[in-house]
Scaffold this motif. Structure first.
Motif, PDB file in Angstrom:
ATOM      1  N   VAL A  26      16.200  47.625  43.291  1.00 35.97           N
ATOM      2  CA  VAL A  26      16.777  48.300  42.136  1.00 35.97           C
ATOM      3  C   VAL A  26      17.887  47.466  41.497  1.00 35.97           C
ATOM      4  CG1 VAL A  26      17.987  50.374  41.351  1.00 35.97           C
ATOM      5  CG2 VAL A  26      16.203  50.546  43.109  1.00 35.97           C
ATOM      6  N   TRP A  27      18.661  46.788  42.340  1.00 38.11           N
ATOM      7  CA  TRP A  27      19.788  45.994  41.834  1.00 38.11           C
ATOM      8  C   TRP A  27      20.116  44.888  42.807  1.00 38.11           C
ATOM      9  CZ3 TRP A  27      24.470  45.122  44.252  1.00 38.11           C
ATOM     10  CH2 TRP A  27      25.476  44.511  43.480  1.00 38.11           C
ATOM     11  N   GLN A  28      20.528  43.752  42.290  1.00 29.28           N
ATOM     12  CA  GLN A  28      21.054  42.662  43.103  1.00 29.28           C
ATOM     13  C   GLN A  28      22.286  42.080  42.412  1.00 29.28           C
ATOM     14  OE1 GLN A  28      17.656  39.961  43.809  1.00 29.28           O
ATOM     15  NE2 GLN A  28      17.778  40.548  45.964  1.00 29.28           N
ATOM     16  N   GLY A  29      23.236  41.685  43.208  1.00 33.46           N
ATOM     17  CA  GLY A  29      24.446  41.104  42.639  1.00 33.46           C
ATOM     18  C   GLY A  29      25.256  40.387  43.700  1.00 33.46           C
ATOM     19  N   ALA A  30      26.279  39.697  43.272  1.00 31.85           N
ATOM     20  CA  ALA A  30      27.151  38.920  44.153  1.00 31.85           C
ATOM     21  C   ALA A  30      28.594  39.137  43.725  1.00 31.85           C
ATOM     22  CB  ALA A  30      26.782  37.438  44.089  1.00 31.85           C
ATOM     23  N   PRO A  31      29.542  38.809  44.607  1.00 35.45           N
ATOM     24  CA  PRO A  31      30.953  38.966  44.244  1.00 35.45           C
ATOM     25  C   PRO A  31      31.357  38.038  43.102  1.00 35.45           C
ATOM     26  CG  PRO A  31      30.681  38.689  46.620  1.00 35.45           C
ATOM     27  CD  PRO A  31      29.375  38.356  45.996  1.00 35.45           C
ATOM     28  N   ASP A  32      32.313  38.479  42.311  1.00 42.36           N
ATOM     29  CA  ASP A  32      32.986  37.612  41.359  1.00 42.36           C
ATOM     30  C   ASP A  32      33.937  36.736  42.166  1.00 42.36           C
ATOM     31  OD1 ASP A  32      35.274  36.748  39.692  1.00 42.36           O
ATOM     32  OD2 ASP A  32      34.298  37.895  38.103  1.00 42.36           O
ATOM     33  N   TRP A  33      33.692  35.428  42.180  1.00 36.60           N
ATOM     34  CA  TRP A  33      34.424  34.567  43.109  1.00 36.60           C
ATOM     35  C   TRP A  33      35.927  34.518  42.815  1.00 36.60           C
ATOM     36  CZ3 TRP A  33      37.399  30.187  42.512  1.00 36.60           C
ATOM     37  CH2 TRP A  33      37.364  29.550  41.276  1.00 36.60           C
ATOM     38  N   LYS A  34      36.310  34.636  41.554  1.00 34.41           N
ATOM     39  CA  LYS A  34      37.737  34.616  41.232  1.00 34.41           C
ATOM     40  C   LYS A  34      38.434  35.862  41.777  1.00 34.41           C
ATOM     41  CE  LYS A  34      37.123  31.834  37.050  1.00 34.41           C
ATOM     42  NZ  LYS A  34      37.271  31.786  35.571  1.00 34.41           N
ATOM     43  N   ARG A  35      37.776  37.009  41.605  1.00 31.91           N
ATOM     44  CA  ARG A  35      38.343  38.250  42.149  1.00 31.91           C
ATOM     45  C   ARG A  35      38.328  38.229  43.671  1.00 31.91           C
ATOM     46  NH1 ARG A  35      41.319  41.583  38.787  1.00 31.91           N
ATOM     47  NH2 ARG A  35      40.648  41.082  36.666  1.00 31.91           N
ATOM     48  N   LEU A  36      37.275  37.620  44.249  1.00 37.11           N
ATOM     49  CA  LEU A  36      37.202  37.497  45.705  1.00 37.11           C
ATOM     50  C   LEU A  36      38.351  36.644  46.224  1.00 37.11           C
ATOM     51  CD1 LEU A  36      35.252  38.378  48.032  1.00 37.11           C
ATOM     52  CD2 LEU A  36      34.280  36.082  47.899  1.00 37.11           C
ATOM     53  N   ALA A  37      38.670  35.575  45.512  1.00 35.87           N
ATOM     54  CA  ALA A  37      39.787  34.720  45.900  1.00 35.87           C
ATOM     55  C   ALA A  37      41.102  35.488  45.885  1.00 35.87           C
ATOM     56  CB  ALA A  37      39.868  33.512  44.966  1.00 35.87           C
ATOM     57  N   ILE A  38      41.261  36.373  44.906  1.00 35.10           N
ATOM     58  CA  ILE A  38      42.505  37.127  44.773  1.00 35.10           C
ATOM     59  C   ILE A  38      42.596  38.253  45.794  1.00 35.10           C
ATOM     60  CG2 ILE A  38      43.808  38.671  43.253  1.00 35.10           C
ATOM     61  CD1 ILE A  38      42.738  37.000  40.891  1.00 35.10           C
ATOM     62  N   HIS A  39      41.517  39.033  45.921  1.00 37.06           N
ATOM     63  CA  HIS A  39      41.583  40.258  46.714  1.00 37.06           C
ATOM     64  C   HIS A  39      41.166  40.092  48.169  1.00 37.06           C
ATOM     65  CE1 HIS A  39      42.526  42.767  43.231  1.00 37.06           C
ATOM     66  NE2 HIS A  39      41.608  42.093  42.562  1.00 37.06           N
ATOM     67  N   ALA A  40      40.323  39.120  48.477  1.00 36.95           N
ATOM     68  CA  ALA A  40      39.891  38.913  49.856  1.00 36.95           C
ATOM     69  C   ALA A  40      40.615  37.750  50.523  1.00 36.95           C
ATOM     70  CB  ALA A  40      38.378  38.683  49.910  1.00 36.95           C
ATOM     71  N   PHE A  41      40.835  36.678  49.765  1.00 31.57           N
ATOM     72  CA  PHE A  41      41.507  35.506  50.317  1.00 31.57           C
ATOM     73  C   PHE A  41      42.984  35.436  49.922  1.00 31.57           C
ATOM     74  CE2 PHE A  41      37.038  34.556  50.453  1.00 31.57           C
ATOM     75  CZ  PHE A  41      36.878  33.838  51.635  1.00 31.57           C
ATOM     76  N   VAL A  43      44.799  34.579  47.337  1.00 26.73           N
ATOM     77  CA  VAL A  43      45.284  33.309  46.803  1.00 26.73           C
ATOM     78  C   VAL A  43      46.621  33.477  46.092  1.00 26.73           C
ATOM     79  CG1 VAL A  43      44.797  31.520  45.095  1.00 26.73           C
ATOM     80  CG2 VAL A  43      42.999  32.257  46.640  1.00 26.73           C
ATOM     81  N   ARG A  44      46.785  34.536  45.327  1.00 28.98           N
ATOM     82  CA  ARG A  44      48.048  34.743  44.608  1.00 28.98           C
ATOM     83  C   ARG A  44      49.225  34.868  45.573  1.00 28.98           C
ATOM     84  NH1 ARG A  44      46.504  39.243  39.952  1.00 28.98           N
ATOM     85  NH2 ARG A  44      45.447  37.813  38.506  1.00 28.98           N
ATOM     86  N   LYS A  45      49.035  35.623  46.648  1.00 32.43           N
ATOM     87  CA  LYS A  45      50.125  35.815  47.614  1.00 32.43           C
ATOM     88  C   LYS A  45      50.465  34.499  48.314  1.00 32.43           C
ATOM     89  CE  LYS A  45      48.771  40.614  48.420  1.00 32.43           C
ATOM     90  NZ  LYS A  45      48.208  41.582  49.401  1.00 32.43           N
ATOM     91  N   VAL A  46      49.420  33.745  48.670  1.00 32.64           N
ATOM     92  CA  VAL A  46      49.652  32.462  49.323  1.00 32.64           C
ATOM     93  C   VAL A  46      50.378  31.503  48.374  1.00 32.64           C
ATOM     94  CG1 VAL A  46      48.523  30.441  50.335  1.00 32.64           C
ATOM     95  CG2 VAL A  46      47.677  32.731  50.870  1.00 32.64           C
ATOM     96  N   ALA A  47      49.953  31.484  47.094  1.00 31.43           N
ATOM     97  CA  ALA A  47      50.604  30.613  46.111  1.00 31.43           C
ATOM     98  C   ALA A  47      52.069  30.994  45.928  1.00 31.43           C
ATOM     99  CB  ALA A  47      49.863  30.678  44.780  1.00 31.43           C
ATOM    100  N   LEU A  48      52.361  32.299  45.897  1.00 33.13           N
ATOM    101  CA  LEU A  48      53.752  32.753  45.769  1.00 33.13           C
ATOM    102  C   LEU A  48      54.569  32.335  46.985  1.00 33.13           C
ATOM    103  CD1 LEU A  48      55.937  34.371  44.309  1.00 33.13           C
ATOM    104  CD2 LEU A  48      55.045  36.443  45.402  1.00 33.13           C
ATOM    105  N   TYR A  49      53.977  32.452  48.162  1.00 25.98           N
ATOM    106  CA  TYR A  49      54.668  32.042  49.390  1.00 25.98           C
ATOM    107  C   TYR A  49      54.992  30.551  49.341  1.00 25.98           C
ATOM    108  CZ  TYR A  49      55.307  30.760  54.279  1.00 25.98           C
ATOM    109  OH  TYR A  49      55.790  30.238  55.453  1.00 25.98           O
ATOM    110  N   PHE A  50      54.021  29.734  48.924  1.00 21.26           N
ATOM    111  CA  PHE A  50      54.245  28.295  48.819  1.00 21.26           C
ATOM    112  C   PHE A  50      55.354  27.987  47.804  1.00 21.26           C
ATOM    113  CE2 PHE A  50      49.668  27.075  50.241  1.00 21.26           C
ATOM    114  CZ  PHE A  50      50.042  27.278  51.559  1.00 21.26           C
ATOM    115  N   ALA A  51      55.355  28.705  46.683  1.00 23.86           N
ATOM    116  CA  ALA A  51      56.377  28.487  45.669  1.00 23.86           C
ATOM    117  C   ALA A  51      57.768  28.796  46.220  1.00 23.86           C
ATOM    118  CB  ALA A  51      56.094  29.341  44.442  1.00 23.86           C
ATOM    119  N   LEU A  52      57.888  29.875  46.974  1.00 24.47           N
ATOM    120  CA  LEU A  52      59.172  30.226  47.581  1.00 24.47           C
ATOM    121  C   LEU A  52      59.602  29.180  48.600  1.00 24.47           C
ATOM    122  CD1 LEU A  52      58.726  34.084  48.083  1.00 24.47           C
ATOM    123  CD2 LEU A  52      60.185  32.933  46.413  1.00 24.47           C
TER     124      LEU A  52
END
Length: 221
Positions: A26-41, A43-52
């Motif tokens: 009926v349907w097939q799909g995959a994760p949006d990789w940019k959103r996956l990077a933000i919400h699963a990996f 990335v934003r939090k890690v980048a903020l930590y590195f900046a600090l």
């Protein structure tokens, strides 16, 4: 989304064997990789930590006369940039190797970058689910299994609901048009298990009465 046949051992993209008679995709799909990077990996939090960390390091390296020793900062910045690049690359590969499939009988999850795993989740084994929207139309659809059914948390990562370790919930992560996909899942579940109640919604008007309503969360129960 049009599926591509990247795994030669599959009978069809995302499916380890041919579908039985009467079952259809009926349907097939995959994760949006940019959103996956933000919400699963995260990335934003890690980048903020590195900046600090860089800011603290710059303060510590500031000489009494106000000069900054740039060499350690350049080295640290290069290492942090490499780490973020690797994290983004992992998110991209994770999304690219993932394919979620809804049939009229089950949910199939093909996941794994190096070791490919396929999970078949018949609707009769799905006890409930939740929808968590993330903006831009994407969202997570977590599937609650019956207590006797359990999939290892590590086997699912990152395709599992956060903070559910003892009873992991397989999750369709960062799915585009998640509300529509959730409605499709709802209708398919109802058609397969007629006579049982399943509801999906992210507003008080459609949320089940036995579930507390929270913004951006819809429940299947």
């Amino acid at each position: 989304m049009k599926a591509t046949h990247e795994h030669e051992w599959e009978a069809a993209p995302g499916l380890p064997s041919a579908l039985p008679k009467g079952e259809r995709v009926v349907w097939q799909g995959a994760p949006d990789w940019k959103r996956l990077a933000i919400h699963a990996f995260h990335v934003r939090k890690v980048a903020l930590y590195f900046a600090l960390m860089l800011a603290v390091q710059a303060i510590n390296l500031t000489a009494p006369e106000g000069r900054v020793d740039w060499k350690p900062l350049v080295v640290a910045t290069s290492l942090y940039a490499l780490a973020l690049t690797l994290l983004l690359g992992t998110a991209w590969m994770s999304a690219r190797s993932t394919l979620y499939t809804l049939t009229n009988k089950r949910v199939v999850m093909r996941i794994g970058i190096v070791l490919t795993l396929t999970f078949n989740l018949p609707f009769k084994r799905i006890a409930g689910a939740s929808l968590k929207t993330q903006g831009a139309g994407t969202g997570d659809i977590a599937l609650a299994l019956h207590p006797e059914d359990r999939i290892g948390w590590a086997h699912l990562w990152p395709h599992q609901r956060a903070w559910h370790v003892t009873q992991p919930q397989p999750t369709l992560r960062c799915v585009p048009d998640s509300q529509q996909v959730g409605e499709q899942l709802l209708n398919l579940w109802r058609a397969e298990r007629a006579g049982q109640s399943l509801q999906l919604g992210d507003s008080p008007a459609t949320a089940p009465v036995n579930q507390p309503h929270t913004p951006n969360h819809g429940m299947l129960a």
